[in-house]
Design an enzyme around this catalytic site. Sequence first.
Site: not given
Length: 576
Positions: A111-112, A469
């Site tokens: 996890f993560q 721009m």
Amino acid sequence: MQFTGAKIFVKSLLEEKVEKIFGYPGGAVLPIYDELYKADVEHILTRHEQGAIHAADGYARSTGKPGVCIATSGPGGTNLVTGLATAYMDSVPIVAFTGQVPTNMLGTDAFQEADITGITLPITKHNYLVQDLEELPRIIKEAFHIATTGRPGPVLIDLPKDIQIEKMEFEYPKEVNLTGYKPNYTGHDLQIKEAAELINEAEKPVIYAGGGAIASGAAEKLQELAKKAQIPTTTTLMGLGAFPETNELSLGMLGMHGTEQANHAVSESDLLIAIGSRFDDRVTGKLETFAEDAKIIHIDIDPAEISKRVLVDIPIVGDVKQVLNELNKKVDEQENKDWLGRVKKWKEESIIEQDSDDDILTPKKIINQIDELTNGEAFITTEVGQNQMWAAQYYKYTKPRSFMSSGGLGTMGYGFPAVLGVQLGHPEETTFCIAGDGSFQMNLQELATAVHYELPVNIAILNNNYLGMVRQWQEMFYEQRYSATCLKKRKSCPDDCSSPGEDCPEMVPDFVKLAESFGALGIRVAKVEEIKPALEKAIASDKPVVLDFIIEKENNVFPMVPPGGRIDNMLVGGDE
């Protein structure tokens, strides 16, 4: 006495005299945050990890100290990627820490978990994955050394959670010894002598200074060279402030949106002295025609930049400040009256030097007023796009480290978090972020950070309801097909709509209400006579201020060198 890895982390930061760390907590860095709770290091909680690293970047650029930030594992680390690339392209010293899953879970898609060292390898000067607590003090010492020496840049340290809770005795290294990493600070004597001879013989010399002149602290030596040999001086976007723009020898910025005098002078020069610059494509335009009649001296601490894009006649590898110190001893005093007279004529004819007397609210009037009210002494950050170029063109920068912007990467969303770091590094100074309405929305959540820490930053939004721009390029090169650039557009709008009309929503978003919802001050300015009182109110305020300047929807940045063109072949507006 034994300490946990998290405690050693904090103690190491104190050894490096770190005063502030920008970050966002998460499970994989909770041991560190538990130590930060009682540490003598101020932690600045941003509202997004990208905000944290851009704030650390602004702090670093404006103070000259390394910026430090921290994020958790997985998405916390990946949210730092844009900030790392921004710092890498602009040579900014940052030390970033990320949490990681425990070492016994590496490579398991826990996890993560994200391979942040692999992800960031191309956009960091160096990075580390700590797999042994005994290595942590050495790695932190090396990281700060690498980030701040030679050509500065970001370094990342990935800290698995088990390393943070293990214990050992702590002793911080007193020195660093890295085989293969020995930046050369002293320029070659013979090359410096030859460079001086070329300068003494030149009839039309130009100094072209970049961010390296600021990073090395060489502004004083640069000014000494220009004054002694009477050499007109231009800077890159990253070099703004290295040479005071109030000096009569200043040409302003060169390149795609540079001044006419800078681009003409470089194009006609017989000697170009490149100092701490890298011949970026936005500076050179068509490479084959850039300073084509000039001999070139290139002074840079990074040997990889020498002759990378432009073959040079005299390369000098070394620290800019040290090299200029030696070069100045060998350069003769000169007058260059004819050459300076030609430069003066270009200045007098420049459209940037002219000002309109009408009552239309323009970026030039706004930025000129900011310059006047702050005496050219404010710290300015910018977002990216038209606002960035207008800020570069119209504010008169007189000191190094007063202008912070994303140059190489062109990161929208940089300027606002960066100004928070600048303000924290200079609490008694006036700070402005000059922004576009598009760029500002990319990290506007940091208004909560500004209010939380009571930072009196000023955000001047040049609001034209467009991605300005991009719209300008669509107008000039895509027959005004404004595809995905109108920020007011709704699903119900006609497909062929190319300009906001009467039926459009008035404010998207309403920046005044947005500021107020966070607890900041919001001010809208729609008339020229409102500019000065609004700015005076903002500067006097002790809280964050969002200034919403309603400018013309199709205002363009000029001069402009068309992509791939010669830099002395500029569009200056009108019917071109």
